[in-house]
Design an enzyme around this catalytic site. Structure first.
Site, PDB file in Angstrom:
ATOM      1  N   SER A  59     -49.629  -4.253 -13.663  1.00 11.86           N
ATOM      2  CA  SER A  59     -50.417  -3.318 -14.466  1.00 11.86           C
ATOM      3  C   SER A  59     -51.380  -2.547 -13.566  1.00 11.86           C
ATOM      4  O   SER A  59     -52.081  -3.142 -12.750  1.00 11.86           O
ATOM      5  CB  SER A  59     -51.227  -4.054 -15.540  1.00 11.86           C
ATOM      6  N   VAL A  64     -55.692  -5.394  -7.787  1.00 11.63           N
ATOM      7  CA  VAL A  64     -54.692  -5.341  -6.707  1.00 11.63           C
ATOM      8  C   VAL A  64     -53.706  -4.200  -6.948  1.00 11.63           C
ATOM      9  O   VAL A  64     -53.342  -3.476  -6.021  1.00 11.63           O
ATOM     10  CB  VAL A  64     -53.966  -6.692  -6.556  1.00 11.63           C
ATOM     11  N   CYS A  65     -53.291  -4.005  -8.197  1.00 13.45           N
ATOM     12  CA  CYS A  65     -52.360  -2.917  -8.512  1.00 13.45           C
ATOM     13  C   CYS A  65     -53.001  -1.557  -8.253  1.00 13.45           C
ATOM     14  O   CYS A  65     -52.359  -0.644  -7.735  1.00 13.45           O
ATOM     15  CB  CYS A  65     -51.905  -3.004  -9.960  1.00 13.45           C
ATOM     16  N   ASP A  66     -54.269  -1.439  -8.597  1.00 15.07           N
ATOM     17  CA  ASP A  66     -55.037  -0.225  -8.358  1.00 15.07           C
ATOM     18  C   ASP A  66     -55.088   0.062  -6.856  1.00 15.07           C
ATOM     19  O   ASP A  66     -54.754   1.165  -6.408  1.00 15.07           O
ATOM     20  CB  ASP A  66     -56.455  -0.413  -8.929  1.00 15.07           C
ATOM     21  N   THR A  69     -51.520   1.006  -5.441  1.00 17.93           N
ATOM     22  CA  THR A  69     -51.048   2.338  -5.812  1.00 17.93           C
ATOM     23  C   THR A  69     -51.851   3.428  -5.107  1.00 17.93           C
ATOM     24  O   THR A  69     -51.294   4.423  -4.640  1.00 17.93           O
ATOM     25  CB  THR A  69     -51.062   2.509  -7.337  1.00 17.93           C
TER      26      THR A  69
END
Length: 172
Positions: A59, A64-66, A69
């Site tokens: 998500s 971590v995803c932020d 990306t």
């Protein structure tokens, strides 16, 4: 019935199960059907003949995803324009659009697997227990062959950015 694989990854230290085949380097990239920010379908064939860097995150609304990306967006700006950079998650397209606008993401195209989970199922990256996608990075060449794959062992950690980007640069 899709294949289930245990012991491949953990989420916050706990083992989880991946659903789908164990797609490997050298395999033909499976097709998929996801949607973009305008709810239009996107498939592998839509980028036929191009090098694809596909980053996969649980998500965008997690730290971590932020970070992942944003990092790939920054690095993608240094790649040739004909390299397609996708980030796939099961976030709703509306949430992806909001996140991209707030984060200033302009080179990575976010795609949502929320409708069918076809990307997750076809690439063996759907986490059975959470119905989220595992953190992974794939590089698919212009002939639809997988030339790089990293499934991050602990979902809450970052991938090997350098290795993924080197795999892309070898093709362009």
């Amino acid at each position: 019935m899709s294949e289930k694989r245990s012991g491949v990854i953990t989420f916050k230290g706990n083992p989880v199960t991946l659903v789908g085949p164990d797609v490997k380097v050298g395999d033909k990239a499976p097709d998929f059907r996801v949607v973009d920010g305008t709810l239009q379908p996107v498939t592998l064939a839509d980028s036929k003949g191009k090098v694809r860097l596909i980053t996969v995150v649980p998500s965008l609304d997690t730290g971590v995803c932020d970070t992942m990306t944003r990092k790939f967006n920054e690095e993608a700006a240094k790649l040739p324009e004909d390299v397609v950079v996708y980030t796939v998650s099961v976030d709703l397209p509306f949430a992806q659009n909001r996140w991209c606008g707030n984060a200033g993401i302009d080179r990575v195209k976010t795609l949502s697997d929320y409708q069918d989970r076809s990307f997750g199922l076809n690439y063996g990256l759907l986490i059975d227990e959470l119905k989220l996608l595992a953190r992974a990075v794939l590089v698919v060449d212009a002939n639809d062959k997988i030339v790089y794959r990293e499934i991050v062992k602990e979902v809450t950690t970052e991938p090997d950015y350098k290795a993924a980007l080197e795999a892309v640069r070898k093709l362009v």
